[in-house]
Design a protein around this motif. Structure first.
Motif, PDB file in Angstrom:
ATOM      1  N   ASP A  50       0.632  -1.052   0.197  1.00 14.79           N
ATOM      2  CA  ASP A  50       0.002   0.041  -0.057  1.00 14.79           C
ATOM      3  C   ASP A  50       0.872   1.279   0.034  1.00 14.79           C
ATOM      4  OD1 ASP A  50      -2.272  -1.643   0.316  1.00 14.79           O
ATOM      5  OD2 ASP A  50      -2.504  -1.366   2.247  1.00 14.79           O
ATOM      6  N   THR A  51       2.004   1.288   0.665  1.00 15.84           N
ATOM      7  CA  THR A  51       2.690   2.645   0.970  1.00 15.84           C
ATOM      8  C   THR A  51       3.830   2.697  -0.415  1.00 15.84           C
ATOM      9  OG1 THR A  51       2.659   2.061   3.316  1.00 15.84           O
ATOM     10  CG2 THR A  51       4.625   3.546   2.470  1.00 15.84           C
ATOM     11  N   PHE A  52       4.323   1.655  -0.857  1.00 11.32           N
ATOM     12  CA  PHE A  52       5.472   1.654  -1.883  1.00 11.32           C
ATOM     13  C   PHE A  52       5.186   1.940  -3.278  1.00 11.32           C
ATOM     14  CE2 PHE A  52       7.528   1.078   2.204  1.00 11.32           C
ATOM     15  CZ  PHE A  52       8.825   1.920   2.092  1.00 11.32           C
ATOM     16  N   PHE A  53       4.042   0.858  -3.442  1.00 12.77           N
ATOM     17  CA  PHE A  53       3.967   0.683  -5.103  1.00 12.77           C
ATOM     18  C   PHE A  53       3.308   1.765  -5.752  1.00 12.77           C
ATOM     19  CE2 PHE A  53       4.133  -4.302  -4.607  1.00 12.77           C
ATOM     20  CZ  PHE A  53       5.336  -4.129  -3.713  1.00 12.77           C
ATOM     21  N   ARG A  54       3.558   1.769  -6.897  1.00 12.51           N
ATOM     22  CA  ARG A  54       2.824   2.845  -7.652  1.00 12.51           C
ATOM     23  C   ARG A  54       2.605   2.307  -9.004  1.00 12.51           C
ATOM     24  NH1 ARG A  54       2.835   4.547  -3.239  1.00 12.51           N
ATOM     25  NH2 ARG A  54       3.603   6.534  -2.548  1.00 12.51           N
ATOM     26  N   PRO A  55       1.590   2.925  -9.749  1.00 12.35           N
ATOM     27  CA  PRO A  55       1.439   2.458 -11.270  1.00 12.35           C
ATOM     28  C   PRO A  55       2.634   2.534 -12.022  1.00 12.35           C
ATOM     29  CG  PRO A  55      -0.204   3.870 -10.692  1.00 12.35           C
ATOM     30  CD  PRO A  55       0.628   4.080  -9.315  1.00 12.35           C
ATOM     31  N   GLY A  56       2.851   1.472 -12.864  1.00  2.64           N
ATOM     32  CA  GLY A  56       3.924   1.108 -13.654  1.00  2.64           C
ATOM     33  C   GLY A  56       5.206   0.578 -13.229  1.00  2.64           C
ATOM     34  N   ASP A  57       5.116   0.149 -11.848  1.00  2.13           N
ATOM     35  CA  ASP A  57       6.062  -0.516 -11.189  1.00  2.13           C
ATOM     36  C   ASP A  57       6.336  -1.940 -11.847  1.00  2.13           C
ATOM     37  OD1 ASP A  57       6.764   1.683  -9.377  1.00  2.13           O
ATOM     38  OD2 ASP A  57       5.973   0.874  -7.849  1.00  2.13           O
ATOM     39  N   ILE A  58       7.449  -2.725 -11.480  1.00  2.00           N
ATOM     40  CA  ILE A  58       7.742  -3.931 -11.671  1.00  2.00           C
ATOM     41  C   ILE A  58       7.965  -4.656 -10.301  1.00  2.00           C
ATOM     42  CG2 ILE A  58       9.073  -5.638 -12.945  1.00  2.00           C
ATOM     43  CD1 ILE A  58       9.405  -3.395 -15.010  1.00  2.00           C
ATOM     44  N   ILE A  59       7.245  -5.594  -9.888  1.00  2.00           N
ATOM     45  CA  ILE A  59       7.687  -6.232  -8.646  1.00  2.00           C
ATOM     46  C   ILE A  59       8.014  -7.678  -8.886  1.00  2.00           C
ATOM     47  CG2 ILE A  59       6.422  -7.146  -6.583  1.00  2.00           C
ATOM     48  CD1 ILE A  59       4.607  -4.483  -8.406  1.00  2.00           C
ATOM     49  N   TYR A  60       9.077  -8.135  -8.142  1.00  2.00           N
ATOM     50  CA  TYR A  60       9.600  -9.579  -8.194  1.00  2.00           C
ATOM     51  C   TYR A  60       8.855 -10.114  -6.759  1.00  2.00           C
ATOM     52  CZ  TYR A  60      13.156  -9.133 -11.844  1.00  2.00           C
ATOM     53  OH  TYR A  60      13.757  -9.101 -12.990  1.00  2.00           O
ATOM     54  N   ASP A  61       8.195 -11.117  -6.714  1.00  2.00           N
ATOM     55  CA  ASP A  61       7.647 -11.990  -5.554  1.00  2.00           C
ATOM     56  C   ASP A  61       8.493 -13.082  -5.635  1.00  2.00           C
ATOM     57  OD1 ASP A  61       6.478 -13.219  -3.669  1.00  2.00           O
ATOM     58  OD2 ASP A  61       4.374 -12.850  -4.464  1.00  2.00           O
ATOM     59  N   VAL A  62       9.608 -13.257  -4.870  1.00  2.02           N
ATOM     60  CA  VAL A  62      10.278 -14.441  -4.760  1.00  2.02           C
ATOM     61  C   VAL A  62       9.880 -15.430  -3.434  1.00  2.02           C
ATOM     62  CG1 VAL A  62      12.919 -15.204  -4.342  1.00  2.02           C
ATOM     63  CG2 VAL A  62      12.272 -13.089  -5.656  1.00  2.02           C
ATOM     64  N   GLY A  63       9.238 -16.610  -3.945  1.00  5.14           N
ATOM     65  CA  GLY A  63       8.746 -17.342  -2.924  1.00  5.14           C
ATOM     66  C   GLY A  63       7.080 -17.040  -3.065  1.00  5.14           C
ATOM     67  N   ALA A  64       6.603 -16.975  -3.919  1.00  5.92           N
ATOM     68  CA  ALA A  64       5.175 -16.500  -4.423  1.00  5.92           C
ATOM     69  C   ALA A  64       4.130 -17.334  -3.549  1.00  5.92           C
ATOM     70  CB  ALA A  64       4.749 -16.265  -5.799  1.00  5.92           C
TER      71      ALA A  64
END
Length: 251
Positions: A50-64
């Motif tokens: 909620d705090t850090f993510f913004r539209p256009g970001d790319i996220i790695y979820d390691v251990g999803a």
């Protein structure tokens, strides 16, 4: 017979596919437990999104695992992010894919059946509990967090790569944020991310750490030396044997 559980999380409606809602006597239904504890299991992870993510970001979820946080991030940002979800365990990977389709997130959350470690290696993945939603598995040897050996219920062949492999020679989209939840090899993943952590495009990292020996301090020192700020330093408990999320951000 499978069923669909509807979860209300942070103002978003998220659907989770369950093989069954039943609980066998003395055996946890892991994926049901993840669904019913969605908002309370890791509130700091949800708050980080909620705090850090913004539209256009790319996220790695390691251990999803089955995808709870990848799904939440994609829906919270109205599909205006890309999530690369890495999950090596076969049953979790299958359920991750089902949940992506179920929540209409095909093309927004991209699942990869890869393990992440400190180098590229053709390896074995040891499955502690062969059930969807289960965790505490291990790469390379059947020893989970806290250096505890276990008798594996399954063994898989897996390709493991480092974060630097992904962002370098494999030319994966570069991450804005990285979540790491891998049950015992966090320090190896950090070791294999030297160039990735040095890149100013990376804005924050959340890494779950089992408090054992001095691993948390080693990880903290690496991030601080790379110019990160320890975002939640005041809230971290270093009591041996507990699990804590360490959140680092670029100033």
């Amino acid at each position: 017979m499978s069923t669909i559980l509807t979860c209300e999380v942070g103002g978003e409606t998220i659907l989770i596919d369950l093989d069954t809602e039943a609980e066998a006597e003395g055996v946890r239904n892991h994926e049901r437990w993840r669904a019913v504890t969605y908002t309370e299991k890791e509130p700091d992870t949800l708050a980080w999104i909620d705090t850090f993510f913004r539209p256009g970001d790319i996220i790695y979820d390691v251990g999803a695992n089955i995808g709870q946080y990848a799904l939440y991030a994609a829906l919270k940002l109205k599909k205006q992010v890309t999530v690369l979800a890495f999950e090596p365990e076969a049953l979790n990977f299958a359920k991750l894919n089902k949940n992506i389709v179920l929540n209409d997130l095909v093309g927004t959350v991209i699942p990869y059946c890869l393990a992440i470690t400190d180098r590229m290696v053709f390896h074995r993945f040891y499955v502690k509990t062969f059930a969807p939603g289960a965790a505490l598995h291990a790469l390379g040897r059947p020893i989970t967090q806290g250096e505890k050996p276990f008798p594996p219920q399954n063994q898989q062949g897996i390709l493991a790569v480092s974060l630097d492999d992904l962002t370098g020679r494999l030319s994966a989209p570069f991450p804005t944020h990285i979540k790491v939840d891998v049950d015992g090899i966090e320090d190896r993943i950090v070791t294999g991310a030297d160039q990735t952590l040095s890149d100013p495009r990376l804005k924050s990292v959340l890494i779950e750490v089992f408090m054992h020996k001095n691993i948390a301090s080693q990880i903290k020192d690496v991030f601080l030396n790379k110019g990160f700020v320890f975002h939640n330093a005041d809230g971290v408990d270093y009591t041996p044997g507990i699990v804590q999320n360490l959140i680092f951000k670029k100033p």
